[in-house]
Write a protein that holds these residues in place. Structure first.
Motif, PDB file in Angstrom:
ATOM      1  N   GLU A 152       0.861  -1.179   0.000  1.00  0.00           N
ATOM      2  CA  GLU A 152       0.000   0.000   0.000  1.00  0.00           C
ATOM      3  C   GLU A 152       0.900   1.232   0.000  1.00  0.00           C
ATOM      4  OE1 GLU A 152      -2.277  -0.336   3.544  1.00  0.00           O
ATOM      5  OE2 GLU A 152      -3.164  -2.270   3.002  1.00  0.00           O
ATOM      6  N   PHE A 153       0.608   2.183  -0.863  1.00  0.00           N
ATOM      7  CA  PHE A 153       1.487   3.336  -1.010  1.00  0.00           C
ATOM      8  C   PHE A 153       1.569   4.155   0.280  1.00  0.00           C
ATOM      9  CE2 PHE A 153       2.224   7.811  -2.328  1.00  0.00           C
ATOM     10  CZ  PHE A 153       3.502   7.653  -2.833  1.00  0.00           C
ATOM     11  N   GLU A 154       0.460   4.400   0.924  1.00  0.00           N
ATOM     12  CA  GLU A 154       0.436   5.246   2.115  1.00  0.00           C
ATOM     13  C   GLU A 154       0.349   4.441   3.412  1.00  0.00           C
ATOM     14  OE1 GLU A 154      -2.640   8.121   1.667  1.00  0.00           O
ATOM     15  OE2 GLU A 154      -1.632   9.180   0.041  1.00  0.00           O
ATOM     16  N   GLY A 155       0.557   3.143   3.354  1.00  0.00           N
ATOM     17  CA  GLY A 155       0.468   2.307   4.542  1.00  0.00           C
ATOM     18  C   GLY A 155       1.609   2.546   5.515  1.00  0.00           C
ATOM     19  N   LYS A 156       1.378   2.250   6.799  1.00  0.00           N
ATOM     20  CA  LYS A 156       2.407   2.377   7.836  1.00  0.00           C
ATOM     21  C   LYS A 156       3.048   1.013   8.057  1.00  0.00           C
ATOM     22  CE  LYS A 156       0.003   6.118  10.278  1.00  0.00           C
ATOM     23  NZ  LYS A 156      -0.602   6.555  11.565  1.00  0.00           N
ATOM     24  N   MET A 157       4.332   0.921   7.802  1.00  0.00           N
ATOM     25  CA  MET A 157       5.001  -0.366   7.965  1.00  0.00           C
ATOM     26  C   MET A 157       6.173  -0.241   8.940  1.00  0.00           C
ATOM     27  SD  MET A 157       7.069  -1.019   4.388  1.00  0.00           S
ATOM     28  CE  MET A 157       7.416  -2.693   4.965  1.00  0.00           C
ATOM     29  N   PRO A 158       6.560  -1.350   9.574  1.00  0.00           N
ATOM     30  CA  PRO A 158       7.639  -1.328  10.568  1.00  0.00           C
ATOM     31  C   PRO A 158       8.959  -0.864   9.960  1.00  0.00           C
ATOM     32  CG  PRO A 158       6.419  -3.405  10.643  1.00  0.00           C
ATOM     33  CD  PRO A 158       5.970  -2.695   9.419  1.00  0.00           C
ATOM     34  N   LEU A 159       9.715  -0.080  10.728  1.00  0.00           N
ATOM     35  CA  LEU A 159      10.988   0.458  10.259  1.00  0.00           C
ATOM     36  C   LEU A 159      11.974  -0.650   9.923  1.00  0.00           C
ATOM     37  CD1 LEU A 159      12.692   3.010   9.786  1.00  0.00           C
ATOM     38  CD2 LEU A 159      13.414   2.862  12.184  1.00  0.00           C
ATOM     39  N   LYS A 160      11.966  -1.741  10.723  1.00  0.00           N
ATOM     40  CA  LYS A 160      12.931  -2.824  10.506  1.00  0.00           C
ATOM     41  C   LYS A 160      12.704  -3.533   9.172  1.00  0.00           C
ATOM     42  CE  LYS A 160      10.255  -6.282  13.094  1.00  0.00           C
ATOM     43  NZ  LYS A 160      10.268  -7.234  14.232  1.00  0.00           N
ATOM     44  N   GLN A 161      11.474  -3.433   8.633  1.00  0.00           N
ATOM     45  CA  GLN A 161      11.212  -3.995   7.305  1.00  0.00           C
ATOM     46  C   GLN A 161      11.407  -2.947   6.221  1.00  0.00           C
ATOM     47  OE1 GLN A 161       7.447  -6.013   6.943  1.00  0.00           O
ATOM     48  NE2 GLN A 161       7.990  -7.614   8.395  1.00  0.00           N
ATOM     49  N   ALA A 162      11.114  -1.675   6.555  1.00  0.00           N
ATOM     50  CA  ALA A 162      11.205  -0.605   5.557  1.00  0.00           C
ATOM     51  C   ALA A 162      12.646  -0.344   5.140  1.00  0.00           C
ATOM     52  CB  ALA A 162      10.579   0.671   6.109  1.00  0.00           C
ATOM     53  N   ILE A 163      13.571  -0.421   6.092  1.00  0.00           N
ATOM     54  CA  ILE A 163      14.975  -0.085   5.801  1.00  0.00           C
ATOM     55  C   ILE A 163      15.591  -0.985   4.723  1.00  0.00           C
ATOM     56  CG2 ILE A 163      17.303  -0.073   6.770  1.00  0.00           C
ATOM     57  CD1 ILE A 163      16.151   1.144   9.302  1.00  0.00           C
ATOM     58  N   PRO A 164      15.524  -2.318   4.860  1.00  0.00           N
ATOM     59  CA  PRO A 164      16.120  -3.143   3.795  1.00  0.00           C
ATOM     60  C   PRO A 164      15.428  -2.977   2.450  1.00  0.00           C
ATOM     61  CG  PRO A 164      14.925  -4.514   5.374  1.00  0.00           C
ATOM     62  CD  PRO A 164      15.032  -3.163   5.977  1.00  0.00           C
ATOM     63  N   LEU A 165      14.106  -2.738   2.463  1.00  0.00           N
ATOM     64  CA  LEU A 165      13.383  -2.560   1.203  1.00  0.00           C
ATOM     65  C   LEU A 165      13.800  -1.258   0.524  1.00  0.00           C
ATOM     66  CD1 LEU A 165       9.794  -3.709   2.264  1.00  0.00           C
ATOM     67  CD2 LEU A 165      11.487  -4.986   0.943  1.00  0.00           C
ATOM     68  N   GLY A 166      14.058  -0.215   1.326  1.00  0.00           N
ATOM     69  CA  GLY A 166      14.519   1.049   0.758  1.00  0.00           C
ATOM     70  C   GLY A 166      15.970   0.993   0.337  1.00  0.00           C
ATOM     71  N   LEU A 167      16.791   0.272   1.101  1.00  0.00           N
ATOM     72  CA  LEU A 167      18.221   0.190   0.812  1.00  0.00           C
ATOM     73  C   LEU A 167      18.492  -0.502  -0.521  1.00  0.00           C
ATOM     74  CD1 LEU A 167      21.076   0.751   1.787  1.00  0.00           C
ATOM     75  CD2 LEU A 167      21.016  -1.433   3.030  1.00  0.00           C
ATOM     76  N   GLN A 168      17.694  -1.496  -0.854  1.00  0.00           N
ATOM     77  CA  GLN A 168      17.949  -2.192  -2.110  1.00  0.00           C
ATOM     78  C   GLN A 168      17.653  -1.292  -3.311  1.00  0.00           C
ATOM     79  OE1 GLN A 168      15.670  -5.815  -2.375  1.00  0.00           O
ATOM     80  NE2 GLN A 168      13.693  -4.796  -2.338  1.00  0.00           N
TER      81      GLN A 168
END
Length: 467
Positions: free
Chosen positions: A13-29
């Motif tokens: 979901e574009f505007e969904g709130k997701m955990p930081l520990k999952q967001a970081i690796p997804l953004g880093l790639q």
């Protein structure tokens, strides 16, 4: 499935709130996928202007640092928007390679040097503002961009990038050991790891497959440096370092913190640069429409809205003008990351924003940027061949969204056959006027887009209901 291994539903979901520990690796790639491509155009153009070494070497380093900072800030603007600027779409922004041909010509015609680079910056400011204005009028112009046209553009983007991915797979075009067994095996290892992670049944590992593959590639390159020879001798008898060797000296010599400088190169407004660059900004707007259409179709399974396309193009233009103030080449939507979104289906704004923040940190912490910049090209290539192919699939999805009538087949066939064919074989334009070869000889994207748009206008429309 274990809850710990399951990706949070908000990732899709574009505007969904997701955990930081999952967001970081997804953004880093996302950062790893575009980092080298974000710096390469700047390396090429500073080299063409003669500011890549000597007393101007520090200027080039400052420009590279600014390029990372600007890419992060413009990406945040695209994700969250300020007023009409920004499409609120899952797009990563970065330094465009589409302008390389035009900028090389400007550098040659103006004799190179800081003056020529300043003219490029001045033209980028004018052209960026022009594209921003063009974005405000995109809604009435959208009738010229139905899915068959945008799909053809997306398909051309994917096809043009596949060759780039394969070149990286072999070690990079300029590598003296291009196509060596070590490079091919390293790229293949990354690709196999990505495939295994992508299809392992673990949702979190699947969505982070690119990052995992690249990390494994780094580790493999370190191990190879221990057990294999790191140098070789070329045909002239000169010793060189193999392209897959990690340059840790670059990381060690980089600083820990540095504030980027505003206007490291003073803009110069010269019509010899402004005229061709403005034309390229029109082409860039069409490519951005294709990128946004591709990422929305590939990541969200729907067509982009007028506001998304308009805001995205405005951000392209304003972001490019902003980049020029920091001495950076135009910033546009990054097609590499369109493929990553299409492959993972992760469109969460917060996850992509963590990647943008990492880019900003790279611009402020040179040592962090250096760590990413030493990535072997073959490691990037192992990930790129799969990501870029995903863009092709998104283009096919857009084209087939409407019935494949004789008219639509004609548009796609001629645009790819004639348009993309001309761009991919630039020798055919050798005797054409310089302006024509500059605009259409860079890649197959520009001529394919133009042919598709023109055919969509001139070919008679299909009768309603006619199959």
């Amino acid at each position: 499935m274990d809850k710990k291994s399951k990706l949070h539903p908000s990732a899709y979901e574009f505007e969904g709130k997701m955990p930081l520990k999952q967001a970081i690796p997804l953004g880093l790639q996302h950062v790893l996928a575009m980092f080298v491509g974000n710096l390469t155009p700047l390396l090429i153009i500073t080299g063409a202007c003669g500011i890549a070494g000597g007393e101007l070497a520090d200027l080039q380093v400052a420009l590279l640092q600014n390029a990372m900072l600007v890419a992060g800030l413009v990406t945040l603007l695209q994700l969250f928007s300020i007023g009409p600027v920004g499409g609120k779409v899952p797009i990563i922004m970065g330094t465009s390679s589409g302008f390389i041909g035009v900028f090389n010509s400007v550098a040659a015609s103006m004799g190179g040097g800081v003056l020529a680079y300043g003219a490029i910056m001045g033209a980028s400011i004018i052209g960026g503002l022009f594209e921003g204005v063009l974005g405000f009028f995109l809604k009435p112009l959208r009738k010229f961009f139905p899915s068959v046209v945008t799909g053809t553009v997306v398909l051309a983007i994917g096809l043009s990038l596949i060759a780039v991915g394969v070149n990286s797979f072999g070690g990079g075009n300029n590598a003296q050991d291009f196509g060596s067994v070590e490079n091919l095996l390293l790229g293949l290892l990354v690709l196999v790891v990505i495939l295994v992670m992508k299809n392992c049944g673990n949702e979190l590992l699947s969505s982070s497959s690119i990052l995992i593959g690249i990390i494994v590639g780094y580790l493999a390159a370190i191990l190879m440096g221990v057990i294999l020879p790191t140098t070789a001798v070329n045909a002239e008898g000169v010793e060189y370092t193999k392209s897959w060797v990690l340059n840790w000296n670059k990381v060690a010599s980089a600083g820990w913190f540095e504030i980027p400088k505003l206007m490291p190169v003073k803009p110069v407004f010269d019509m010899r640069a402004i005229a061709p660059v403005m034309i390229m900004f029109v082409v860039t707007a069409v490519e951005t429409v294709g990128d946004i259409s591709g990422v929305i179709m590939g990541g969200m399974d729907r067509e982009a809205t007028d506001s998304e396309l308009s805001g995205g193009v405005i951000c392209d233009g304003v972001g490019s003008a902003f980049a020029a103030l920091f001495g950076v080449l135009p910033n546009t939507s990054f097609s590499q990351n369109v493929g990553l979104v299409s492959m993972t289906k992760v469109v969460n704004r917060f996850a992509l924003a963590t990647g943008a923040i990492f880019l900003v940190l790279c611009g402020l912490i040179p040592k962090l940027g250096a760590l990413v910049s030493i990535m072997p090209q073959s490691v990037l290539g192992g990930a790129a061949v799969m990501m870029f192919s995903s863009i092709v699939v998104s283009g096919i999805q857009l084209i087939t969204k409407e019935p494949l009538t004789a008219r639509n087949l004609s548009i796609v066939s001629v645009a790819l056959g004639l348009g993309y064919g001309i761009g991919a074989n630039t020798g055919i334009l050798a005797k054409a006027p310089q302006m024509v070869s500059l605009i259409f000889g860079g890649s197959g994207i520009v001529p394919a887009a133009l042919v598709a748009i023109v055919l969509n206008i001139v070919l008679p429309k299909d009768k309603e209901g006619k199959k």
